[in-house]
Design a protein around this motif. Structure first.
Motif, mmCIF file in Angstrom:
data_model
loop_
_atom_site.group_PDB
_atom_site.id
_atom_site.type_symbol
_atom_site.label_atom_id
_atom_site.label_comp_id
_atom_site.label_asym_id
_atom_site.label_seq_id
_atom_site.Cartn_x
_atom_site.Cartn_y
_atom_site.Cartn_z
ATOM 1 N N TRP A 1 50.879 39.907 33.832
ATOM 2 C CA TRP A 1 51.335 39.251 35.063
ATOM 3 C C TRP A 1 52.002 40.194 36.050
ATOM 4 C CZ3 TRP A 1 56.441 39.128 36.518
ATOM 5 C CH2 TRP A 1 57.369 39.482 35.545
ATOM 6 N N SER A 2 52.632 41.259 35.574
ATOM 7 C CA SER A 2 53.353 42.153 36.488
ATOM 8 C C SER A 2 52.522 43.365 36.917
ATOM 9 C CB SER A 2 54.649 42.635 35.831
ATOM 10 O OG SER A 2 54.346 43.395 34.685
ATOM 11 N N ASP A 3 51.310 43.519 36.394
ATOM 12 C CA ASP A 3 50.465 44.670 36.722
ATOM 13 C C ASP A 3 49.356 44.225 37.667
ATOM 14 O OD1 ASP A 3 48.941 46.948 36.883
ATOM 15 O OD2 ASP A 3 48.726 47.211 34.719
ATOM 16 N N LEU A 4 49.473 44.609 38.936
ATOM 17 C CA LEU A 4 48.498 44.207 39.946
ATOM 18 C C LEU A 4 47.469 45.295 40.245
ATOM 19 C CD1 LEU A 4 50.941 42.407 42.393
ATOM 20 C CD2 LEU A 4 49.568 41.425 40.541
ATOM 21 N N THR A 5 47.422 46.336 39.399
ATOM 22 C CA THR A 5 46.497 47.439 39.590
ATOM 23 C C THR A 5 45.071 46.985 39.297
ATOM 24 O OG1 THR A 5 48.225 48.902 38.748
ATOM 25 C CG2 THR A 5 46.007 49.824 38.925
ATOM 26 N N ALA A 6 44.175 47.248 40.239
ATOM 27 C CA ALA A 6 42.763 46.891 40.036
ATOM 28 C C ALA A 6 42.172 47.726 38.898
ATOM 29 C CB ALA A 6 41.978 47.134 41.323
ATOM 30 N N PHE A 7 41.172 47.195 38.235
ATOM 31 C CA PHE A 7 40.433 47.942 37.224
ATOM 32 C C PHE A 7 39.529 48.935 37.944
ATOM 33 C CE2 PHE A 7 41.288 43.848 35.096
ATOM 34 C CZ PHE A 7 41.890 44.296 33.933
ATOM 35 N N ALA A 8 39.425 50.161 37.421
ATOM 36 C CA ALA A 8 38.667 51.222 38.084
ATOM 37 C C ALA A 8 37.305 51.455 37.417
ATOM 38 C CB ALA A 8 39.470 52.518 38.058
ATOM 39 N N ASP A 9 36.413 52.042 38.186
ATOM 40 C CA ASP A 9 35.087 52.399 37.681
ATOM 41 C C ASP A 9 35.214 53.306 36.459
ATOM 42 O OD1 ASP A 9 32.210 52.645 37.773
ATOM 43 O OD2 ASP A 9 32.481 54.642 38.627
ATOM 44 N N GLY A 10 34.497 52.990 35.400
ATOM 45 C CA GLY A 10 34.508 53.793 34.185
ATOM 46 C C GLY A 10 35.637 53.462 33.227
ATOM 47 N N GLU A 11 36.536 52.570 33.626
ATOM 48 C CA GLU A 11 37.672 52.202 32.784
ATOM 49 C C GLU A 11 37.204 51.346 31.599
ATOM 50 O OE1 GLU A 11 41.992 49.928 33.226
ATOM 51 O OE2 GLU A 11 40.888 50.472 35.020
ATOM 52 N N SER A 12 37.845 51.527 30.468
ATOM 53 C CA SER A 12 37.604 50.673 29.307
ATOM 54 C C SER A 12 38.480 49.443 29.466
ATOM 55 C CB SER A 12 37.953 51.423 28.021
ATOM 56 O OG SER A 12 37.735 50.609 26.902
ATOM 57 N N VAL A 13 37.849 48.265 29.581
ATOM 58 C CA VAL A 13 38.580 47.030 29.844
ATOM 59 C C VAL A 13 38.387 46.047 28.690
ATOM 60 C CG1 VAL A 13 38.430 47.298 32.343
ATOM 61 C CG2 VAL A 13 36.657 46.022 31.152
ATOM 62 N N THR A 14 39.373 45.184 28.517
ATOM 63 C CA THR A 14 39.257 44.146 27.493
ATOM 64 C C THR A 14 38.453 42.988 28.060
ATOM 65 O OG1 THR A 14 41.400 44.778 26.583
ATOM 66 C CG2 THR A 14 40.529 42.617 25.948
ATOM 67 N N ILE A 15 37.418 42.605 27.328
ATOM 68 C CA ILE A 15 36.569 41.505 27.771
ATOM 69 C C ILE A 15 36.469 40.463 26.672
ATOM 70 C CG2 ILE A 15 35.182 43.033 29.231
ATOM 71 C CD1 ILE A 15 32.882 42.625 27.132
ATOM 72 N N LEU A 16 36.001 39.320 27.060
ATOM 73 C CA LEU A 16 35.640 38.273 26.120
ATOM 74 C C LEU A 16 34.150 38.058 26.326
ATOM 75 C CD1 LEU A 16 36.542 36.208 24.019
ATOM 76 C CD2 LEU A 16 36.930 34.612 25.882
ATOM 77 N N ILE A 17 33.351 38.500 25.357
ATOM 78 C CA ILE A 17 31.901 38.363 25.471
ATOM 79 C C ILE A 17 31.504 37.032 24.840
ATOM 80 C CG2 ILE A 17 31.365 39.660 23.375
ATOM 81 C CD1 ILE A 17 28.977 40.859 24.994
ATOM 82 N N ASN A 18 30.620 36.333 25.494
ATOM 83 C CA ASN A 18 30.207 35.003 25.054
ATOM 84 C C ASN A 18 28.892 35.047 24.308
ATOM 85 O OD1 ASN A 18 32.381 33.924 26.442
ATOM 86 N ND2 ASN A 18 31.211 33.592 28.280
ATOM 87 N N GLY A 19 28.934 34.863 23.008
ATOM 88 C CA GLY A 19 27.764 34.718 22.154
ATOM 89 C C GLY A 19 26.452 35.189 22.703
ATOM 90 N N VAL A 20 26.255 36.487 22.753
ATOM 91 C CA VAL A 20 25.013 37.056 23.256
ATOM 92 C C VAL A 20 23.885 36.662 22.328
ATOM 93 C CG1 VAL A 20 23.884 39.230 23.790
ATOM 94 C CG2 VAL A 20 26.299 38.954 24.253
ATOM 95 N N ARG A 21 22.731 36.384 22.889
ATOM 96 C CA ARG A 21 21.552 36.017 22.084
ATOM 97 C C ARG A 21 20.892 37.213 21.492
ATOM 98 N NH1 ARG A 21 18.712 33.275 26.602
ATOM 99 N NH2 ARG A 21 20.637 33.039 27.665
#
Length: 127
Positions: free
Chosen positions: A107-127
């Protein structure tokens, strides 16, 4: 979370989107069908029996459903957003099937995610 351990191509890295090649080896997504996200890529030694030779294998876990780290193509707002496949990386630019979402920064970090950055995602059941 659903993930499987697979043999991988030696150039595959953590956070890349992956597909299966014709030999059932995981490789970076190019033109095939998305399998998931590579995680915990490593080299192991395997020996089936004490008499058999030791085999060196390149493996990784493939996250098919659930949270994981993926490499971002382009930038994304700190609030995250829906994600799409962009080659072997993820993008927030709509281009095909939606595969999940980027988890927002704290909530306190307003820094945009940058190109090439490793980000936490939630992947939805890929087929």
């Amino acid at each position: 979370m659903m993930k499987i351990t697979m043999i991988r191509s030696s150039d595959l890295q953590n956070g890349q989107l992956v597909q299966l090649n014709t030999s059932n080896i995981v490789e970076a997504l190019s033109s095939g069908e998305l399998l998931g996200v590579a995680e915990n890529c490593r080299t192991i030694n395997q020996q089936d029996t004490p008499e058999s030779p030791i085999q060196t294998l390149e493996i990784c876990e493939v996250v098919i459903d659930g949270p994981c780290q993926a490499t971002l193509s382009g930038s994304a707002p700190a609030a995250g957003g829906m994600i799409y496949a962009s080659g072997d990386k993820i993008s927030i630019t709509p281009n095909g099937e939606r595969i999940g979402r980027i988890i927002p920064r704290g909530w306190s970090d307003l820094t945009a995610f940058a190109d090439g950055e490793s980000v936490t995602i939630l992947i939805n059941g890929v087929r």
